[in-house]
Design an enzyme around this catalytic site. Structure first.
Site, PDB file in Angstrom:
ATOM      1  NE  ARG A  51      -1.699  -2.263   2.849  1.00  0.00           N
ATOM      2  CZ  ARG A  51      -1.811  -3.515   2.453  1.00  0.00           C
ATOM      3  NH1 ARG A  51      -2.848  -3.893   1.760  1.00  0.00           N
ATOM      4  NH2 ARG A  51      -0.914  -4.433   2.759  1.00  0.00           N
ATOM      5  CB  THR A  52       3.472   2.535   2.249  1.00  0.00           C
ATOM      6  OG1 THR A  52       2.722   2.153   3.399  1.00  0.00           O
ATOM      7  CG2 THR A  52       4.129   3.873   2.496  1.00  0.00           C
ATOM      8  CE  LYS A  80      27.542  -3.462  -6.202  1.00  0.00           C
ATOM      9  NZ  LYS A  80      27.797  -2.455  -7.241  1.00  0.00           N
ATOM     10  NE  ARG A 101       7.317   0.688   4.572  1.00  0.00           N
ATOM     11  CZ  ARG A 101       6.086   0.177   4.661  1.00  0.00           C
ATOM     12  NH1 ARG A 101       5.892  -1.104   4.385  1.00  0.00           N
ATOM     13  NH2 ARG A 101       5.061   0.918   5.019  1.00  0.00           N
ATOM     14  CG  HIS A 129       3.778   4.020   8.462  1.00  0.00           C
ATOM     15  ND1 HIS A 129       3.868   4.855   7.354  1.00  0.00           N
ATOM     16  CD2 HIS A 129       3.357   2.813   7.977  1.00  0.00           C
ATOM     17  CE1 HIS A 129       3.521   4.170   6.275  1.00  0.00           C
ATOM     18  NE2 HIS A 129       3.217   2.934   6.624  1.00  0.00           N
TER      19      HIS A 129
END
Ligand code: NCD
Length: 293
Positions: A51-52, A80, A101, A129
């Site tokens: 969703r986000t 890396k 995120r 959030h």
């Protein structure tokens, strides 16, 4: 407003302005397709999301911005050994805003400290959030007409659930009475606004909003603690019926086994509306931050 890292970055006036702006976008999602026509936004997702990320991408497309990014950090130089700070500095040179995120709490603040462009916290570990909170506030205000004078009950994983960590302080600003029904061992963390502990039936009886959350399996250091907590709480049609509940039921989704599908289609069930509302809300966030930058 330069970055959106914590819900505490926003004053009550900022919150209201964003929600009003989101209402405008919701009335006409395609209304202003040129608004950010010359801008590029980057979705940098170091953790899974449906969703986000996709509602941010839809929001950017509606505003005419170009979108680039990654949904799987295994394809990036993080594998890396590149630091988050270096990645944030580099992406600042490619995009006009970074939507981040990350599995570590505090990651968005670290990126914002070095980035030359606005950083939007799309979830940092068990931290916050904030754009989910704007979506939650928008949904409550849209359904009830006001955010004043509410009783809101948080149900489930209140320890690791970052959506609750942003929503509780926002609701506190609106003078809400907060209740909590934690799964075993998963109470709200210290430093969170006060929320009275009650059982699930009492919460359903008293609350205007029942905010259910998933047990955050990926955050548990000990799998046994997850097993002890899972399946302990269930929000379903029978709960609303036996308690005569008048609450609206919200959930940031995804659900696992804490929110029964027998509620889908019930007039109280607003969680799919809530997910849809993520698009106009994130349009408001992008337009506001990019206008100011
Ligand atoms: C939430 C999240 O990622 O914190 N999902 C979302 O963004 N709607 C909730 C969750 O994963 O349980």
């Amino acid at each position: 407003m330069r970055h959106l890292v914590s819900i505490r970055d926003l004053s009550l006036g900022d919150l209201e302005a964003l929600l009003d702006r989101a209402e405008g976008h919701a009335r006409d999602l395609r209304g202003d397709g040129e608004h950010l026509a010359d801008r590029i936004v980057c979705t940098a997702f170091f953790e899974p999301s449906t969703r986000t990320r996709l509602s941010f991408e839809a929001a950017a497309h509606h505003l005419g911005a170009a979108v680039m990014g990654f949904a799987d950090h295994a394809s990036t130089s993080a594998t890396k050994g590149e630091s988050l700070e270096d990645a944030a500095r580099v992406l600042s040179g490619y995009a006009d805003a970074m939507i981040l995120r990350h599995p570590e709490s505090g990651a968005a603040a670290r990126a914002a400290a070095v980035a030359d462009v606005p950083v939007i916290n799309a979830g940092d570990g068990d931290g916050e959030h904030p754009t989910q909170t704007l979506t939650d506030l928008y949904t409550i205000r849209h359904e009830r007409g006001t955010l004043e004078g509410l009783t809101v009950a948080f149900v489930g994983d209140l320890r690791y659930g970052r959506t609750v960590h942003s929503l509780a302080p926002a609701l506190e600003r609106y003078g809400a009475r907060l209740l909590q029904v934690p799964a075993p061992g998963l109470e709200m963390p210290s430093g969170a606004p006060h929320a009275e502990s009650v059982d699930l039936d009492a919460a359903a009886e008293k609350a205007d909003v029942l905010y259910a959350t998933r047990i955050q399996q990926e955050r548990f250091p000990d799998p046994a603690a997850y097993d002890a907590a899972r399946g302990s709480l269930l929000v379903d049609r029978a709960l609303l019926e036996r308690t005569g509940s008048k609450a609206m039921v919200l959930h940031p989704l995804p659900r696992v086994d804490e929110l029964a599908t027998d509620l889908d289609g019930h007039p109280a069930a607003k969680y799919f509306d809530q997910a849809r509302n993520g698009v106009p809300v994130r349009m408001a966030v992008l337009a506001t931050l990019l206008e100011d930058s």
